[in-house]
Each structure stands twice: as structure tokens, then as C-alpha cells.
Design a protein around this motif. Structure first.
Motif, PDB file in Angstrom:
ATOM      1  N   ARG A   1       1.004  -1.295  -0.081  1.00  0.00           N
ATOM      2  CA  ARG A   1       0.004  -0.051  -0.045  1.00  0.00           C
ATOM      3  C   ARG A   1       0.959   1.230  -0.009  1.00  0.00           C
ATOM      4  O   ARG A   1       1.724   1.473   0.656  1.00  0.00           O
ATOM      5  N   VAL A   2       0.718   1.921  -0.988  1.00  0.00           N
ATOM      6  CA  VAL A   2       1.368   3.210  -1.150  1.00  0.00           C
ATOM      7  C   VAL A   2       0.581   4.299  -0.724  1.00  0.00           C
ATOM      8  O   VAL A   2      -0.726   4.686  -1.228  1.00  0.00           O
ATOM      9  N   GLU A   3       1.013   5.200   0.355  1.00  0.00           N
ATOM     10  CA  GLU A   3       0.044   6.202   0.976  1.00  0.00           C
ATOM     11  C   GLU A   3       0.574   7.579   0.822  1.00  0.00           C
ATOM     12  O   GLU A   3       1.571   7.840   1.570  1.00  0.00           O
ATOM     13  N   GLY A   4       0.049   8.623   0.160  1.00  0.00           N
ATOM     14  CA  GLY A   4       0.376   9.804  -0.150  1.00  0.00           C
ATOM     15  C   GLY A   4       2.130  10.169  -0.525  1.00  0.00           C
ATOM     16  O   GLY A   4       2.501  10.989   0.101  1.00  0.00           O
ATOM     17  N   LEU A   5       2.551   9.121  -1.196  1.00  0.00           N
ATOM     18  CA  LEU A   5       4.115   9.275  -1.260  1.00  0.00           C
ATOM     19  C   LEU A   5       4.581  10.488  -2.244  1.00  0.00           C
ATOM     20  O   LEU A   5       3.881  10.715  -3.310  1.00  0.00           O
ATOM     21  N   THR A   6       5.339  11.024  -1.717  1.00  0.00           N
ATOM     22  CA  THR A   6       6.014  12.572  -2.332  1.00  0.00           C
ATOM     23  C   THR A   6       7.399  12.641  -2.045  1.00  0.00           C
ATOM     24  O   THR A   6       7.905  12.030  -1.073  1.00  0.00           O
TER      25      THR A   6
ATOM     26  N   GLY B 276      14.527  19.829  -3.711  1.00  0.00           N
ATOM     27  CA  GLY B 276      14.122  21.327  -3.686  1.00  0.00           C
ATOM     28  C   GLY B 276      12.805  21.583  -3.606  1.00  0.00           C
ATOM     29  O   GLY B 276      12.024  21.072  -2.673  1.00  0.00           O
ATOM     30  N   VAL B 277      12.343  22.515  -4.577  1.00  0.00           N
ATOM     31  CA  VAL B 277      10.915  22.740  -4.495  1.00  0.00           C
ATOM     32  C   VAL B 277       9.951  21.927  -5.559  1.00  0.00           C
ATOM     33  O   VAL B 277       8.864  21.626  -5.235  1.00  0.00           O
ATOM     34  N   ALA B 278      10.892  21.200  -6.429  1.00  0.00           N
ATOM     35  CA  ALA B 278      10.174  20.457  -7.555  1.00  0.00           C
ATOM     36  C   ALA B 278       9.868  19.085  -6.848  1.00  0.00           C
ATOM     37  O   ALA B 278      10.727  18.259  -6.287  1.00  0.00           O
ATOM     38  N   ALA B 279       8.674  18.807  -7.149  1.00  0.00           N
ATOM     39  CA  ALA B 279       8.058  17.614  -6.594  1.00  0.00           C
ATOM     40  C   ALA B 279       8.353  16.353  -7.744  1.00  0.00           C
ATOM     41  O   ALA B 279       7.735  16.378  -8.817  1.00  0.00           O
ATOM     42  N   VAL B 280       9.225  15.368  -7.489  1.00  0.00           N
ATOM     43  CA  VAL B 280       9.300  14.466  -8.749  1.00  0.00           C
ATOM     44  C   VAL B 280       8.414  13.507  -8.474  1.00  0.00           C
ATOM     45  O   VAL B 280       8.051  12.680  -9.796  1.00  0.00           O
ATOM     46  N   VAL B 281       7.899  12.913  -7.297  1.00  0.00           N
ATOM     47  CA  VAL B 281       6.741  12.129  -7.241  1.00  0.00           C
ATOM     48  C   VAL B 281       5.648  12.928  -6.148  1.00  0.00           C
ATOM     49  O   VAL B 281       6.059  13.463  -5.198  1.00  0.00           O
ATOM     50  N   ASP B 282       4.526  13.122  -6.862  1.00  0.00           N
ATOM     51  CA  ASP B 282       3.626  13.983  -5.889  1.00  0.00           C
ATOM     52  C   ASP B 282       2.408  13.475  -5.550  1.00  0.00           C
ATOM     53  O   ASP B 282       1.428  13.088  -6.433  1.00  0.00           O
TER      54      ASP B 282
ATOM     55  N   MET C 293      11.126   4.120  -4.058  1.00  0.00           N
ATOM     56  CA  MET C 293      10.811   4.364  -2.755  1.00  0.00           C
ATOM     57  C   MET C 293      10.377   3.463  -2.064  1.00  0.00           C
ATOM     58  O   MET C 293      10.059   3.089  -0.845  1.00  0.00           O
ATOM     59  N   ILE C 294       9.907   2.383  -2.713  1.00  0.00           N
ATOM     60  CA  ILE C 294       9.228   1.006  -2.380  1.00  0.00           C
ATOM     61  C   ILE C 294      10.205   0.331  -1.641  1.00  0.00           C
ATOM     62  O   ILE C 294      10.052  -0.190  -0.476  1.00  0.00           O
ATOM     63  N   ASN C 295      11.558   0.252  -2.262  1.00  0.00           N
ATOM     64  CA  ASN C 295      12.696  -0.446  -1.391  1.00  0.00           C
ATOM     65  C   ASN C 295      13.621   0.446  -0.713  1.00  0.00           C
ATOM     66  O   ASN C 295      14.879   0.047  -0.240  1.00  0.00           O
ATOM     67  N   ARG C 296      13.116   1.741  -0.665  1.00  0.00           N
ATOM     68  CA  ARG C 296      13.915   2.889   0.073  1.00  0.00           C
ATOM     69  C   ARG C 296      15.570   3.107  -0.498  1.00  0.00           C
ATOM     70  O   ARG C 296      16.329   3.745   0.297  1.00  0.00           O
ATOM     71  N   LEU C 297      15.667   2.889  -1.852  1.00  0.00           N
ATOM     72  CA  LEU C 297      16.732   3.306  -2.405  1.00  0.00           C
ATOM     73  C   LEU C 297      16.606   4.795  -2.433  1.00  0.00           C
ATOM     74  O   LEU C 297      17.682   5.714  -2.431  1.00  0.00           O
ATOM     75  N   VAL C 298      15.431   5.437  -2.564  1.00  0.00           N
ATOM     76  CA  VAL C 298      14.949   6.756  -2.380  1.00  0.00           C
ATOM     77  C   VAL C 298      14.326   6.715  -1.276  1.00  0.00           C
ATOM     78  O   VAL C 298      13.109   6.041  -0.882  1.00  0.00           O
ATOM     79  N   GLU C 299      14.471   7.865  -0.309  1.00  0.00           N
ATOM     80  CA  GLU C 299      13.714   8.184   1.039  1.00  0.00           C
ATOM     81  C   GLU C 299      12.460   9.100   0.514  1.00  0.00           C
ATOM     82  O   GLU C 299      12.917  10.015   0.004  1.00  0.00           O
TER      83      GLU C 299
ATOM     84  N   GLU D 240      12.300  -1.190  10.004  1.00  0.00           N
ATOM     85  CA  GLU D 240      13.430  -1.963   9.795  1.00  0.00           C
ATOM     86  C   GLU D 240      14.502  -1.011   8.925  1.00  0.00           C
ATOM     87  O   GLU D 240      14.263  -0.363   8.125  1.00  0.00           O
ATOM     88  N   PRO D 241      15.749  -1.442   9.380  1.00  0.00           N
ATOM     89  CA  PRO D 241      16.966  -0.666   8.428  1.00  0.00           C
ATOM     90  C   PRO D 241      16.617  -1.257   6.797  1.00  0.00           C
ATOM     91  O   PRO D 241      16.140  -2.239   6.517  1.00  0.00           O
ATOM     92  N   ALA D 242      17.093  -0.158   6.353  1.00  0.00           N
ATOM     93  CA  ALA D 242      16.807  -0.336   4.747  1.00  0.00           C
ATOM     94  C   ALA D 242      17.479  -1.348   4.151  1.00  0.00           C
ATOM     95  O   ALA D 242      16.597  -2.139   3.054  1.00  0.00           O
ATOM     96  N   TYR D 243      18.603  -1.774   4.490  1.00  0.00           N
ATOM     97  CA  TYR D 243      19.327  -2.942   3.765  1.00  0.00           C
ATOM     98  C   TYR D 243      18.683  -4.374   4.207  1.00  0.00           C
ATOM     99  O   TYR D 243      18.469  -5.247   3.389  1.00  0.00           O
TER     100      TYR D 243
END
Lengths: 369, 310
Positions: free
Chosen positions: B3-8, B12-18, B46-52, B68-71
Motif C-alpha cells: 500500500r502506497v500512501e500519499g508518497l511524495t 528542492g521545490v520540485a516534486a518528482v513524485v507528487d 521509494m518502495i525499497n527505500r533506495l530513495v527516501e 526496519e533498516p533499509a538494507y
């Protein structure tokens, strides 16, 4: 060219003592006819082979035979020309000897390059060479040649200085690797650091060695004067300390720059995949990035080691010791044989270090595109 | 499942995922499709947290991925990228064994799992286990990449443009293989692509992204018949949408009872392929046969055309 050298230049020089210039003697003048002609025959064969035979194996075999013949002929000249019991007369290798050695050496090197031996084979050949040369020296084959006369006088000091030479070269290399690889990783990770760090190291690299030794004498001397513990550790304005520090500083640039270059060569996809599969940052660095950068880092280490072996020679000038001691003593006394006693092992060391590390780099590179 | 909830994600100011929310179904293939710069890869990473994420959260089986820790999280999730990222200094077998080794499986279990996977992916262990990646063809490297991602039996597999570097013929084969693998292991697969045909071919559900926003998340047929946004229509293609719609249904699903003396077609063939066959032969009905060769029913041109109506 080798043939011309043999015809027109003296093969050995006979000197009344170690400093006076020698008088020239040719091969045929000195040796009994069968020995001289035997040597000439081998050399003639080498000359013909160099011109007409293409097979690298044959060329190598003939070149090696030529080298052995020249070496034995020089040794025989020494034995013939030295009056028994006379310790003053010197028989030194002449221009013809050196030119022949260079020609035959080139022929052998060229043949080896064409044969493309594997790393194990090259290391084995080096070991074999040292074994044969060492056995001949230990047996006393060359004892009547001038360089070995110098060795006989300086034997104990020779080994001490040789050990010191290696210790200074390898010690400063190890220190530079321990400091330089982490510094390289840091520069890679923090791009803002990269340019200034490499710029500083570049400036150090451009300072001439002898000047850097001089520059280091002042602060290290001051340190020794201010802190007695430094003196007890052997840190003084002259001696090994400034030599090690200078070599360490020179070594940093190749190590840091090659570490950065090696890490940059690792593909982004590989690192991304490693992270994506759940390796920790440390695991990615130690198991993937450093390992993949290793051939480039080793190339840096090779450069540093060969460079160090050469530069330690100069360290003798500021009391650092090493084989350079003989070189500078020899120059001071215009005793060319003493210079050679230092110079020949230095060349052998540098050559061996390059060969060993090249073999290591090739082994590490195996299995990679 | 996921389940992906409100993921952003903002740089900077630009939202890559909004502010993206979506539910990914268990045991199916979900495709995220979009043009380059649409934020689809960032969403996947962002699902496997390579991007937070900057805000929002991801739940897997109800548990927040940040618990849990990302790794450790990533060791439970398979990950395949374009270019595969195989380790060039390790053999095929060592590459596949990467995650099991990290999880400290015992050596026998690792060996058996590697053998099994190489066999499944048609890479003879005798010939390829000790080969290095650079000795393999592009298609083989791709299969090693997927085998490596599946090695520790993850329930979730993330794939970022996994077929991007393959030529068209090998790509079609690789897509078929992926459908087989999904059925065999029951893995939940999330796949990112810019290729709408690939999305339609593989995805049980397709998420269409543009400019960091999720435009529509639906079954492929719904994207064609009820697009939520003019951009979706543009991306799915207006001119051939009826043909695309036909390609989403198989002959077996809609066959009418009774036989036909027209040509035989496989039940697994899409209506698009059946229609093409009918045009080619000049017939007006086909006999639908199962894998066993038995007649499963028949289809006529009129029936097929009805399925292509929007």
C-alpha cells in the motif's frame, strides 16, 4: 651494433688501482684462443639469429646464451688479468661488455614480449634468473671483477644498506596506501573535496625531491629539538625521517588519484544493484567498489613502488641510508665501481618490483572484460 | 499487499513524485508506465527505500517499510534494473547467490537454489555457473539478473525497465518468461516501463504517471474504454485502441460453444491474433483448441468485432 662494439671497443679495462683510469684490453688479447673464439662464436650466432630467425623461442634461447657467454668471458678476463694475491689491481667491464649486454638484453626482452608469457611464468623466470645469478655470485665466478671487489670490501654494509633501501621504499609505500586509499574513497564520495585535494597533491609532486628533503629538514629538526620523545623515535632533521615523510608525500598523488579513477570506473548499475539487493554501504565499498577498482589502484601502487626505489637513492644525501650511500660515496671518490655496486642492485630492485606488480595486476584482472 | 500512501519526493521545490497513493495486488504483475521524467522510477525506488520519501509511507503486508533498516528490507525484496548491474568480478553462480549469502543460508541450500534457478532460466549450470557475466549474451545476462533477484525467494519483485536493453525478438521471449515465472512462483511484481505495449502485455493493473502525478490506475481494458485523463488517451494511442483492446482478451476466454470448420487457433491466442488469422485466410470463423488439441469452442468475425467496441 654489438659486433661493431666487439671489434672497435675494449671489452675490459685493466686498472692499476680502483681510482686510476684503466687501460683497454680486447677479448682476444686477454683470453686463451679457444675461450675467446667460443665466446665470439656464440655472439656471432646471436647476431645471425637476430637478423634471420623469427621464432621468439629460438631468439630468446640464443640471447640468453649470449648473455651467459659475455658474463663468463668477463669473469674469465678478471681471473686471467688479476695476479694471484693482488688486491689492488682492478679489472672492470669495458664499453663493449655493456653494449653487448644491452643488445642481448633488448633481444631477450623483445622475444619474451612476443611470447606473451602468463604472470606465473614471468615471476618464475625472474626467480630463476635471481637463483642463477645468485648461485654464480656465491660461487665466486665473478670475484675478480671490480664490482665484486668493492662488494668484498663492503659486504656487511651492503646487505645492511640493501635492507634499509627496501624498508624505506616499502615502508613509505605502505603508509601511503593506508592513508591514500581512504583519502581517495573520501574524495570520490565528496566531489567538492576532489579538486582541492588533488591540486595540493599535484603541487607536492612538482617539488623536486632534493628540495622537498631540504624543506622537511627544518620542521622535523625543530620537532626533534622541541619534543625529546620525537628524537627517541628517530625523528630528526636528517636521516630516515625526512626521507620517509617525503616519499610518503610523493606517493600520495598516484595512490589517491588512482583510487578515485578506479572507483569512478565502477558502473553505476553495479553499485545500484548491490545496494538494491541489501548490501550495507560498507559491504558495497569493500566487496564491490574497492575490488573493482583494484587493478587501477594497483597500477598506482606499481608506479609508487618503482618511483620510491629510485628516490630512496637520493635519500642517502640527507643521511637516510640505502644503496644510494654507495652511489654518492663512489661519486665522491670517483670510484665508478662503488657507484655500480649501489646502482646495479637498485635497477634490479626496481625491475623486479615492476615485474611482480604487473603480474599481480594481471592476476587480479582475470575474468573481467 | 503493498500500500502506497500519499508518497511524495521533492528535490528542492520540485516534486518528482507528487502525492501518489495506490494499492498493489498480491500475486500479480502491476506496471507503472510513463514518459521519462514522470517519476515512475523514483516511485519504484521509494518502495525499497533506495530513495527516501519526503512524505507519505509504504506498507508491505500492513507493516511500515521504515520499521526496519533499509538494507534488511531490501534483502526481502527482489530488484532488477536496466543494464542488470551484474557483478563483473563474480561468476554467474556467485552473482545469483548474492542475497542468500547476505542472509547466511548454508552452502548446500545456496548451491541447490542456484542450480534450480539456472535451470528454470534455461542456463545450463554445467556451462554457465562458473562463467563470468561478460561471457554471456544480453538475453542471458538479463536472465541472470532476474534469477539473482529471485534467489532468496522474495515475495515482492521490483523491476526497473528490465527489458530496455534487449532487441525486440528476445524482449518478447523475456516477457513471456516473466509471465511464466510470475505464475510459477506467485511473486508480486511491480514493473516500471515507458513502453505502453509492454505495460498492456504484462500488467494485470497499470498505473499511468506523468509529471510526478498518478493519472490513472486501472485494468488495461479500462484505461482504453474509460480513460480518466486526456493524457492517458494520448499515451495509450487513439488510432489503434480497438486493436489494443482485442489484444487484451484471449480466444479461450470468450469462445462460444460448438465447433467450426474454419482454421484452428490456440485458446491462449489473443483476439487480435485470431482476427489477423481470419483476415489472412479469408475465413469468417475459427475453431478454438486447447493445449491438449481438443476443441474448446468457436469464434466468428462478428463476435470478435463486438469485443473491440469501446
Amino acid at each position: 651494433m654489438g659486433a661493431a662494439a666487439l671489434l672497435f671497443l675494449p671489452f675490459v679495462l685493466l686498472k692499476p688501482n680502483r681510482i686510476l683510469p684503466g687501460e683497454a684490453r680486447s677479448l682476444l688479447e686477454v683470453l686463451p684462443a679457444w675461450q675467446a673464439l667460443g665466446c665470439q662464436a656464440v655472439l656471432g650466432l646471436a647476431g645471425v639469429t637476430a637478423l634471420v630467425v623469427a621464432s621468439p623461442r629460438v631468439r630468446l634461447a640464443v640471447a640468453l646464451a649470449g648473455i651467459v657467454a659475455v658474463a663468463l668471458a668477463a669473469a674469465a678476463c678478471g681471473n686471467v688479468l688479476t695476479p694471484p694475491g693482488n688486491k689492488v689491481v682492478r679489472v672492470a667491464a669495458g664499453p663493449a661488455f655493456w653494449i653487448l649486454l644491452v643488445c642481448l638484453g633488448l633481444m631477450a626482452t623483445d622475444a619474451i614480449t612476443r611470447m606473451r608469457p602468463g604472470p606465473a611464468m614471468r615471476v618464475l623466470s625472474l626467480a630463476l634468473f635471481f637463483f642463477v645469478a645468485g648461485a654464480a655470485l656465491a660461487h665466486g665466478t665473478f670475484d675478480n671483477l671490480s664490482v665484486m671487489r668493492e662488494y668484498a670490501v663492503n659486504a656487511a654494509r651492503f646487505w645492511q644498506e640493501a635492507r634499509r633501501h627496501i624498508w624505506l621504499s616499502v615502508g613509505s609505500l605502505v603508509a601511503a596506501v593506508l592513508a591514500g586509499v581512504p583519502l581517495g574513497v573520501l574524495c570520490y564520495r565528496v566531489p567538492r573535496l576532489r579538486a582541492p585535494v588533488l591540486a595540493v597533491l599535484n603541487v607536492i609532486e612538482t617539488v623536486p625531491a632534493i628540495a622537498l628533503f631540504g624543506i622537511l629538514m627544518a620542521p622535523l629538526g625543530a620537532l626533534a629539538a622541541a619534543a625529546p620523545w620525537a628524537g627517541t623515535l628517530g625523528i630528526r632533521g636528517i636521516g630516515a625521517a625526512p626521507a620517509v615523510v617525503a616519499l610518503f608525500l610523493y606517493a600520495l598523488l598516484p595512490i589517491v588519484a588512482n583510487t578515485v579513477a578506479g572507483l569512478r570506473r565502477v558502473s553505476r548499475a553495479t553499485v545500484e544493484a548491490a545496494l538494491g539487493m541489501g548490501m550495507t554501504a560498507w559491504q558495497v565499498l569493500s566487496r564491490i567498489e574497492i575490488i573493482l577498482a583494484l587493478p587501477v589502484i594497483l597500477t598506482g601502487i606499481r608506479v609508487v613502488l618503482v618511483q620510491n626505489i629510485g628516490m630512496v637513492t637520493i635519500a642517502a644525501l640527507i643521511g637516510g641510508g640505502g644503496l644510494g650511500t654507495f652511489v654518492f660515496q663512489g661519486i665522491g671518490q670517483t670510484a665508478i665501481d662503488l657507484v655500480l655496486l649501489g646502482a646495479i642492485p637498485i635497477v634490479a630492485l626496481a625491475f623486479s618490483a615492476a615485474l611482480l606488480l604487473d603480474a599481480l595486476i594481471e592476476v587480479v584482472n582475470r575474468g573481467r572484460a | 499487499m503493498i500500500r502506497v500512501e500519499g508518497l511524495t519526493k521533492r528535490y528542492g521545490v520540485a516534486a518528482v513524485v507528487d502525492d501518489v497513493s495506490l494499492d498493489i495486488e498480491r500475486n500479480s504483475i502491476t506496471v507503472i508506465v510513463g514518459t521519462s521524467g514522470s517519476g515512475k522510477s523514483t516511485l519504484l525506488r521509494m518502495i525499497n527505500r533506495l530513495v527516501e520519501p519526503s512524505s507519505g509511507r509504504v506498507l508491505i503486508d500492513g507493516a511500515d517499510t521504515r520499521d526496519e533498516p533499509a538494507y534488511l528490507l531490501r534483502r526481502r525484496i527482489g530488484y532488477v534494473i536496466q543494464g542488470y548491474g551484474l557483478f563483473p568480478h563474480r561468476t554467474v553462480a556467485e552473482n545469483v547467490a548474492t542475497v542468500p549469502r547476505l542472509l547466511r543460508w548454508d552452502e548446500r541450500r545456496i548451491r541447490e537454489r542456484v542450480q534450480q534457478l539456472l535451470t528454470v532460466f534455461e542456463l545450463d549450470p554445467q556451462a554457465y555457473a562458473d562463467a563470468f557475466p561478460h561471457q554471456l549474451s544480453g538475453g542471458q545476462q538479463q536472465r541472470v539478473g532476474v534469477a539473482r533477484a529471485l534467489a532468496a525467494e522474495p515475495t515482492v519483485l521490483l523491476m526497473d525497465e528490465p527489458f530496455g536493453a534487449l532487441d525486440p525478438i528476445i524482449r518478447t521471449k523475456a516477457q513471456d518468461d516473466l509471465l511464466d515465472i510470475q505464475r510459477r512462483f506467485g511473486t508480486t511484481i511491480v514493473l516500471v516501463t515507458h513502453d505502453m505495449d509492454e505495460a498492456f502485455r504484462l500488467g494485470a493493473r497499470v498505473a499511468v504517471m506523468s509529471g510526478g502525478r498518478l493519472l490513472q490506475y486501472d485494468r488495461p481494458a479500462t484505461l482504453l474504454t474509460r480513460p480518466a485523463d486526456p493524457l492517458v488517451t494520448r499515451m495509450t494511442g487513439r488510432a489503434d485502441r480497438a486493436i489494443k483492446l482485442l489484444s487484451l482478451t484471449t480466444a479461450g476466454e470468450v469462445a462460444l460453444p460448438g465447433g467450426s470448420d474454419g482454421p484452428a487457433v490456440a485458446a491462449s491466442a489473443s483476439l487480435r491474433e485470431v482476427l489477423s488469422q481470419l483476415l489472412w485466410c479469408g475465413a469468417d470463423s475459427v475453431r478454438v483448441v486447447g493445449e491438449d488439441g481438443g476443441t474448446r469452442g468457436h469464434l466468428t468475425v462478428a463476435v470478435i468485432l463486438a469485443h473491440g467496441r469501446g
